[in-house]
Enzyme design. Sequence first.
Site, PDB file in Angstrom:
ATOM      1  N   ARG A 198      83.140  65.560  55.848  1.00  0.00           N
ATOM      2  CA  ARG A 198      81.965  66.040  55.128  1.00  0.00           C
ATOM      3  C   ARG A 198      81.176  64.843  54.621  1.00  0.00           C
ATOM      4  O   ARG A 198      81.726  63.992  53.928  1.00  0.00           O
ATOM      5  CB  ARG A 198      82.464  66.897  53.969  1.00  0.00           C
ATOM      6  CG  ARG A 198      81.422  67.719  53.309  1.00  0.00           C
ATOM      7  CD  ARG A 198      82.091  68.632  52.315  1.00  0.00           C
ATOM      8  NE  ARG A 198      82.514  67.927  51.125  1.00  0.00           N
ATOM      9  CZ  ARG A 198      82.520  68.469  49.909  1.00  0.00           C
ATOM     10  NH1 ARG A 198      82.143  69.722  49.749  1.00  0.00           N
ATOM     11  NH2 ARG A 198      82.911  67.792  48.870  1.00  0.00           N
ATOM     12  N   THR A 207      75.054  64.590  51.886  1.00  0.00           N
ATOM     13  CA  THR A 207      74.422  65.850  52.323  1.00  0.00           C
ATOM     14  C   THR A 207      75.400  67.026  52.275  1.00  0.00           C
ATOM     15  O   THR A 207      74.971  68.178  52.312  1.00  0.00           O
ATOM     16  CB  THR A 207      73.920  65.726  53.771  1.00  0.00           C
ATOM     17  OG1 THR A 207      75.071  65.556  54.623  1.00  0.00           O
ATOM     18  CG2 THR A 207      72.992  64.532  53.940  1.00  0.00           C
ATOM     19  N   ASP A 257      90.382  65.554  45.561  1.00  0.00           N
ATOM     20  CA  ASP A 257      90.225  65.375  47.010  1.00  0.00           C
ATOM     21  C   ASP A 257      91.600  65.517  47.668  1.00  0.00           C
ATOM     22  O   ASP A 257      92.451  64.630  47.550  1.00  0.00           O
ATOM     23  CB  ASP A 257      89.629  63.989  47.303  1.00  0.00           C
ATOM     24  CG  ASP A 257      89.287  63.826  48.778  1.00  0.00           C
ATOM     25  OD1 ASP A 257      90.128  64.211  49.623  1.00  0.00           O
ATOM     26  OD2 ASP A 257      88.205  63.320  49.090  1.00  0.00           O
ATOM     27  N   ASP A 293      92.788  62.736  50.194  1.00  0.00           N
ATOM     28  CA  ASP A 293      93.166  61.489  49.515  1.00  0.00           C
ATOM     29  C   ASP A 293      94.492  61.639  48.789  1.00  0.00           C
ATOM     30  O   ASP A 293      95.329  60.735  48.800  1.00  0.00           O
ATOM     31  CB  ASP A 293      92.077  61.073  48.520  1.00  0.00           C
ATOM     32  CG  ASP A 293      90.885  60.434  49.214  1.00  0.00           C
ATOM     33  OD1 ASP A 293      91.069  59.911  50.336  1.00  0.00           O
ATOM     34  OD2 ASP A 293      89.783  60.453  48.642  1.00  0.00           O
TER      35      ASP A 293
HETATM   36  C1  PRP Z   1      87.421  68.024  52.594  1.00  0.00           C
HETATM   37  C2  PRP Z   1      88.404  69.167  52.702  1.00  0.00           C
HETATM   38  C3  PRP Z   1      87.707  70.115  53.641  1.00  0.00           C
HETATM   39  C4  PRP Z   1      86.252  69.907  53.297  1.00  0.00           C
HETATM   40  C5  PRP Z   1      85.793  71.024  52.399  1.00  0.00           C
HETATM   41  O1  PRP Z   1      87.582  67.187  53.673  1.00  0.00           O
HETATM   42  O2  PRP Z   1      89.664  68.787  53.164  1.00  0.00           O
HETATM   43  O3  PRP Z   1      87.922  69.810  55.012  1.00  0.00           O
HETATM   44  O4  PRP Z   1      86.151  68.655  52.607  1.00  0.00           O
HETATM   45  O5  PRP Z   1      84.432  70.916  52.140  1.00  0.00           O
HETATM   46  P1  PRP Z   1      83.352  71.928  52.705  1.00  0.00           P
HETATM   47  O6  PRP Z   1      83.893  73.306  52.533  1.00  0.00           O
HETATM   48  O7  PRP Z   1      82.168  71.664  51.823  1.00  0.00           O
HETATM   49  O8  PRP Z   1      83.073  71.580  54.138  1.00  0.00           O
HETATM   50  P2  PRP Z   1      86.873  65.749  53.778  1.00  0.00           P
HETATM   51  O9  PRP Z   1      85.525  65.842  54.406  1.00  0.00           O
HETATM   52  O10 PRP Z   1      86.938  65.064  52.438  1.00  0.00           O
HETATM   53  O11 PRP Z   1      87.764  65.012  54.840  1.00  0.00           O
HETATM   54  P3  PRP Z   1      89.310  64.600  54.765  1.00  0.00           P
HETATM   55  O12 PRP Z   1      90.120  65.870  54.910  1.00  0.00           O
HETATM   56  O13 PRP Z   1      89.451  63.699  55.934  1.00  0.00           O
HETATM   57  O14 PRP Z   1      89.564  63.924  53.449  1.00  0.00           O
END
Ligand code: PRP
Length: 209
Positions: free
Chosen positions: A104, A108, A200, A203
């Site tokens: 994500r 944005t 997160d 993380d």
């Molecule tokens: C986080 C989480 C989801 C997403 C949720 O991942 O694990 O995949 O964000 O957000 P959304 O519903 O607004 O799309 P991230 O992008 O941080 O990636 P990661 O799992 O690699 O940390």
Amino acid sequence: MSGKLVVFNHPLIHHKLALIRDEKTGTKDFRETVAEIGMLMAYEVTRNLPTRRVSVKTPVGMAATYMLAKEVVIVPILRAGLGMVDSITTLIPTAKVGHIGVYRDEKTLEPHEYYAKLPSIVTEAVVLIVDPMLATGGSVKHAIDILKNKGVTDISYVGLVGAPEGVRKIQKFHPDVNIFLAALDEKLNEYGFIVPGLGDCGDRLFGTK
Ligand code: PRP
């Protein structure tokens, strides 16, 4: 077919969620507890899997019984979805696993796909998308788009903590998809984080912060 929204109400899930929400919980306990919740949820999520009648010869006689009628494919959204895969495949050892990589954009909040590898039988399978967090819903919506473009029809999403915004997005764009959550939280903050959430998840699972 219209999808359902299930928010689990089970003492063990409440207890384990409290542990992973706690900011003091470190990587080892966080990772183990996410997996444990995944397994507890999988038991309920698979309650309506289709079965077929089979006849089995026991040491004593013939038993008319049931076995799974369809393949099950688990699709974690990378990275955080990985934290729930091993415990679910412990429960369903024959399940295949596909991977969808979506991150994500921090500004944005739009999803960006960087990887997709799915088993060939995915179109006929019961597919469980796993991603602990449903924030704006952009990542899960994107994963569902990919699967539907391939012809998949039986899709459920399994997550730990959701925001109302994310649930609304999935219900709007993919009303046929079942949503299973361990908790439905209050809202998103201005950075797109679920409040109160658990931070997160990627993380915290992988110790990257
Ligand atoms: C986080 C989480 C989801 C997403 C949720 O991942 O694990 O995949 O964000 O957000 P959304 O519903 O607004 O799309 P991230 O992008 O941080 O990636 P990661 O799992 O690699 O940390």
